[in-house]
Design a protein around this motif. Sequence first.
Motif, mmCIF file in Angstrom:
data_model
loop_
_atom_site.group_PDB
_atom_site.id
_atom_site.type_symbol
_atom_site.label_atom_id
_atom_site.label_comp_id
_atom_site.label_asym_id
_atom_site.label_seq_id
_atom_site.Cartn_x
_atom_site.Cartn_y
_atom_site.Cartn_z
ATOM 1 N N ALA A 1 -58.140 -7.428 -28.729
ATOM 2 C CA ALA A 1 -57.779 -8.676 -28.066
ATOM 3 C C ALA A 1 -58.703 -9.810 -28.500
ATOM 4 C CB ALA A 1 -57.838 -8.497 -26.552
ATOM 5 N N LEU B 1 -52.088 -13.003 -24.608
ATOM 6 C CA LEU B 1 -51.880 -11.578 -24.790
ATOM 7 C C LEU B 1 -50.950 -11.058 -23.699
ATOM 8 C CD1 LEU B 1 -55.700 -10.743 -25.000
ATOM 9 C CD2 LEU B 1 -54.198 -11.251 -26.947
ATOM 10 N N TRP C 1 -50.087 -3.677 -32.025
ATOM 11 C CA TRP C 1 -49.973 -4.921 -32.795
ATOM 12 C C TRP C 1 -50.340 -4.711 -34.252
ATOM 13 C CZ3 TRP C 1 -54.161 -7.689 -34.971
ATOM 14 C CH2 TRP C 1 -53.849 -8.963 -35.459
ATOM 15 N N VAL D 1 -57.697 -10.903 -32.021
ATOM 16 C CA VAL D 1 -56.424 -11.624 -32.024
ATOM 17 C C VAL D 1 -56.616 -13.075 -31.585
ATOM 18 C CG1 VAL D 1 -54.182 -11.789 -30.856
ATOM 19 C CG2 VAL D 1 -54.971 -9.588 -31.749
ATOM 20 N N MET E 1 -52.937 -4.726 -26.349
ATOM 21 C CA MET E 1 -53.862 -5.821 -26.064
ATOM 22 C C MET E 1 -54.815 -5.546 -24.901
ATOM 23 S SD MET E 1 -53.480 -7.876 -28.422
ATOM 24 C CE MET E 1 -52.343 -7.870 -29.803
#
Length: 370
Positions: free
Chosen positions: A310, A322, A274, A313, A304
């Motif tokens: 994670a 996710l 990501w 995010v 993730m």
Amino acid sequence: MTTTVEHPALAPITLGGLALRNRYAVAPMSRVSARPDGTPTGEMADYYAEFARGGFGLVFSEGTYPDSAASQGYLNQPGLARDEHVAGWRVVTAGVRAAGGRMIAQLMHAGAIAQGNPNTVGPSAVQPRGEKMRAYGGSGPWPVPRELTTAEIDDIIDGFAAAAVRARQAGFDGVEVHAANGYLLDQFLTDYTNHRTDSHGGPVANRIRLTARVVTAVAEAVPELVTGVRLSQTKVNDFTYRWPGGRADAEVIFAAVAEAGARYLHIASEGRNWLETAKLADGGTITALAREVTGLPVIANGGMHDLAQAHEVLTGGHADLLSIGHGALANPDLPARVAAAEPLAEFDRAMVSPTVTVANARRWRESRQA
């Protein structure tokens, strides 16, 4: 006294009216393990149910072809184009639901990068970059596709809508329109594969039009199901591509699919982390921008399984859910492991090599247990 703080991914969430027990989703991953006619097998049912038993709140199907004309991308890819497909998927969704999960069907038209289908079509007669993927049974360059007519485009839209109805009959909780990773809808969006001069070519507002029309058709065909859309900049045959207009293009794209009726956006990274694909030139992220523009839930993808990433995010406003691919293959019980503070297993590429089939992954596990 020590207090254990629960990871934010374990918190429940509602996605377009669909209640989920946590924010972990199994990413759509092609496993080319269906029968030759596209019907899901019992082995596939076991494969998908294992993720739900392991605690995943949401499970996406692999890319599933919607019609029998030109949408199939791979040999032994599952479909939702015929009644027998419905019966096969019904067993799969029942297993996922029995284990406490929910399942969304991802509908995918391969277009010009079909490698198990001699009838390749695209927005324009432009040869795709790269070569066919050996892990999915292909080799050599892709052929030059035939340019779709306006009437054929209308037929493709109807095919997505009909497949969505079959998804409802098969027991799915939602339908995701696959407009990412270099497949047909993404070919219309990509500037170098779309040379059309009609209403589906030219500026980005035109190039996203087919995706928007498909989203609307699906949402209207199955209003009781959650309709979402998967988008990406990178592709299976072009890892470096980015939308030429950056933030400006992204705003047009996100607004178009939201207005068309999408109830969530799933932003894919196609084999990249990501962090590599989400950053914008101004320092923001593409997933946060999607949330800002649409006000809809956003699913982030790419590494993730990393608990720290994670956490950032979800708590940093970048996404709401996710989706996990390789990390889920290595840890089908990942949510349960996170809840119990147990270590995660590392992904081994042998699980998807030399082929990505479910059977190959099973043999890998059996060899590790021997």
